[in-house]
Design a protein around this motif. Structure first.
Motif, PDB file in Angstrom:
ATOM      1  N   GLU A  49     -44.772  35.000  91.610  1.00  0.00           N
ATOM      2  CA  GLU A  49     -45.122  36.598  91.588  1.00  0.00           C
ATOM      3  C   GLU A  49     -46.200  36.565  90.190  1.00  0.00           C
ATOM      4  O   GLU A  49     -46.516  37.602  90.056  1.00  0.00           O
ATOM      5  CB  GLU A  49     -43.851  37.372  91.107  1.00  0.00           C
ATOM      6  N   LEU A  50     -46.147  35.631  89.294  1.00  0.00           N
ATOM      7  CA  LEU A  50     -46.900  35.656  87.996  1.00  0.00           C
ATOM      8  C   LEU A  50     -48.389  35.092  88.783  1.00  0.00           C
ATOM      9  O   LEU A  50     -49.365  35.216  87.821  1.00  0.00           O
ATOM     10  CB  LEU A  50     -46.575  34.874  87.276  1.00  0.00           C
ATOM     11  N   ASP A  51     -48.802  34.539  89.838  1.00  0.00           N
ATOM     12  CA  ASP A  51     -49.794  33.977  90.076  1.00  0.00           C
ATOM     13  C   ASP A  51     -50.976  34.821  90.358  1.00  0.00           C
ATOM     14  O   ASP A  51     -52.427  34.784  89.776  1.00  0.00           O
ATOM     15  CB  ASP A  51     -49.705  33.216  91.635  1.00  0.00           C
ATOM     16  N   ARG A  52     -50.707  35.989  90.602  1.00  0.00           N
ATOM     17  CA  ARG A  52     -51.963  36.992  90.564  1.00  0.00           C
ATOM     18  C   ARG A  52     -52.345  37.547  89.515  1.00  0.00           C
ATOM     19  O   ARG A  52     -53.535  37.666  89.114  1.00  0.00           O
ATOM     20  CB  ARG A  52     -51.356  38.401  91.385  1.00  0.00           C
ATOM     21  N   ALA A  87     -49.677  18.885  77.514  1.00  0.00           N
ATOM     22  CA  ALA A  87     -48.659  17.881  77.703  1.00  0.00           C
ATOM     23  C   ALA A  87     -47.829  18.369  78.910  1.00  0.00           C
ATOM     24  O   ALA A  87     -47.588  17.610  79.805  1.00  0.00           O
ATOM     25  CB  ALA A  87     -47.668  17.600  76.556  1.00  0.00           C
ATOM     26  N   TRP A  88     -47.243  19.575  78.929  1.00  0.00           N
ATOM     27  CA  TRP A  88     -46.610  20.108  79.944  1.00  0.00           C
ATOM     28  C   TRP A  88     -47.401  19.983  81.312  1.00  0.00           C
ATOM     29  O   TRP A  88     -46.749  19.995  82.436  1.00  0.00           O
ATOM     30  CB  TRP A  88     -45.767  21.335  79.948  1.00  0.00           C
ATOM     31  N   GLN A  89     -48.514  20.544  81.165  1.00  0.00           N
ATOM     32  CA  GLN A  89     -49.196  20.694  82.418  1.00  0.00           C
ATOM     33  C   GLN A  89     -49.503  19.267  83.013  1.00  0.00           C
ATOM     34  O   GLN A  89     -49.547  18.979  84.158  1.00  0.00           O
ATOM     35  CB  GLN A  89     -50.823  21.159  82.170  1.00  0.00           C
ATOM     36  N   LEU A 117     -39.286  26.629  85.275  1.00  0.00           N
ATOM     37  CA  LEU A 117     -38.453  27.682  85.156  1.00  0.00           C
ATOM     38  C   LEU A 117     -38.030  28.333  86.388  1.00  0.00           C
ATOM     39  O   LEU A 117     -36.927  29.100  86.163  1.00  0.00           O
ATOM     40  CB  LEU A 117     -39.261  28.657  84.019  1.00  0.00           C
ATOM     41  N   THR A 118     -38.701  28.210  87.462  1.00  0.00           N
ATOM     42  CA  THR A 118     -38.225  28.796  88.595  1.00  0.00           C
ATOM     43  C   THR A 118     -37.483  27.775  89.515  1.00  0.00           C
ATOM     44  O   THR A 118     -36.940  28.162  90.649  1.00  0.00           O
ATOM     45  CB  THR A 118     -39.340  29.251  89.618  1.00  0.00           C
ATOM     46  N   ASP A 119     -37.263  26.555  89.181  1.00  0.00           N
ATOM     47  CA  ASP A 119     -36.422  25.625  89.974  1.00  0.00           C
ATOM     48  C   ASP A 119     -35.034  25.798  89.821  1.00  0.00           C
ATOM     49  O   ASP A 119     -34.600  26.248  88.709  1.00  0.00           O
ATOM     50  CB  ASP A 119     -36.854  24.249  89.476  1.00  0.00           C
ATOM     51  N   ARG A 165     -49.074  29.574  84.274  1.00  0.00           N
ATOM     52  CA  ARG A 165     -49.046  28.463  85.319  1.00  0.00           C
ATOM     53  C   ARG A 165     -47.854  27.691  85.274  1.00  0.00           C
ATOM     54  O   ARG A 165     -47.294  26.973  86.242  1.00  0.00           O
ATOM     55  CB  ARG A 165     -50.370  27.494  85.173  1.00  0.00           C
ATOM     56  N   LEU A 166     -47.480  27.304  84.185  1.00  0.00           N
ATOM     57  CA  LEU A 166     -46.260  26.228  83.909  1.00  0.00           C
ATOM     58  C   LEU A 166     -45.017  26.981  84.458  1.00  0.00           C
ATOM     59  O   LEU A 166     -44.142  26.222  84.491  1.00  0.00           O
ATOM     60  CB  LEU A 166     -46.300  25.881  82.407  1.00  0.00           C
TER      61      LEU A 166
END
Length: 304
Positions: free
Chosen positions: A28-31, A269-271, A291-293, A22-23
């Motif tokens: 593409e990793l949501d599924r 913490a990151w969440q 990571l995708t920004d 999720r982080l």
């Protein structure tokens, strides 16, 4: 030791991996993240069954999920190679690619161990410890180093994002080459993780608005210092014959510390930071780059 190790592995399967996915912020990793419980639950059950066909079949379900996750790495790597984006984004992407692949290493070891067969000459005890190692020293460490790299956008962050995957690879190679290669991997991995700890303590922790977020970041950084000293002492002892902690002691200290103190505290913490609960900014969501920004740019259009 078996009960403790199995509990640590369950934490990695059921909590750390899906929370880490999720982080990433990667659509593409949501599924695969939504489907992850369908793979992780059988894998977790397999840990508590006697070795044999039922346990192996359930472990194979987890291996399928890990393989599907790893299959996202090649296209991301291809996009990275073709991308014209500044090279400063590459270390974080390498860390993410490592995080996508390492659960499959753990899953392969799990299937072999649950079936009661050695793999590449490694005994069942080593295989059992390989499973948590590549969930936490592999997936969690690589993911967090990538996040730290993206947020700090500093030479130290890029060093961490590169040295953690390299150290993980060297440790894996050391399984086949010998204890000295594994020691080299432990040194590189420790350098990367201590850099993560330093940047988390000095830079990331200060982004937390509330005490809970700062405490989680601070705990993860402090725990890393101790657990990686243990990792170094064990690898040095294996290579030189000097006295060093036993595997049982390592599982109860290094393993448990990395699982609870580092990995779990870090993803929580990151969440919180991602959701805006622990951010110093007022925006409700996406308060830090992930990571995708794209990397931030200044008013002249150059990368900052």
């Amino acid at each position: 030791m078996s009960v403790l190790v199995d509990t640590i592995v369950m934490l990695g399967m059921l909590v750390v991996v899906p929370a880490g996915l999720r982080l990433t912020g990667a659509p593409e990793l949501d599924r695969i993240r939504r489907l992850w419980p369908l793979f992780a639950a059988p894998g977790a059950v397999s840990l508590w069954l006697p070795r044999g066909s039922p346990a192996t079949a359930l472990a194979a379900c987890y291996a399928l999920g890990a393989a599907l996750l790893a299959l996202h790495a090649p296209p991301r790597l291809l996009r990275t190679v073709r991308s014209t984006t500044t090279h400063r984004a590459a270390p974080a992407e390498i860390a993410l690619l490592t995080a996508l692949v390492t659960p499959s290493v753990a899953a392969l070891a799990l299937v072999a161990e649950r079936s009661g067969h050695t793999l590449f000459g490694f005994g069942l005890g080593i295989l059992a410890l390989t499973v948590p190692h590549f969930h936490f020293a592999g997936f969690a460490a690589a993911l967090v180093s990538g996040l730290v790299c993206r947020v700090t956008d500093s030479p130290g962050g890029r060093f961490a994002a590169l040295s953690v995957p390299l150290g993980t690879l060297l440790v894996l190679a050391g399984y086949f080459i010998g204890d000295w290669a594994e020691l080299a991997g432990a040194v590189v991995l420790t350098a990367g993780m201590w850099t993560v700890a330093l940047l988390t303590w000095r830079t990331i922790r200060g982004r937390g608005r509330d005490r809970v977020t700062r405490l989680l970041f601070g705990t993860s950084a402090a725990v890393l210092v101790v657990t990686m000293v243990l990792a170094l002492s064990w690898a040095l002892g294996e290579a030189t014959g000097l006295p060093h902690p036993t595997l049982t002691w390592m599982a109860a200290t290094h393993g448990l510390g990395n699982a609870l103190g580092f990995a779990l505290c870090s993803v929580l913490a990151w969440q919180r930071l991602r959701n805006g609960a622990g951010s110093t900014r007022t925006a409700p969501t996406r308060t830090v780059p992930f990571l995708t920004d794209p990397l931030p740019t200044d008013h002249g259009g150059r990368t900052s």
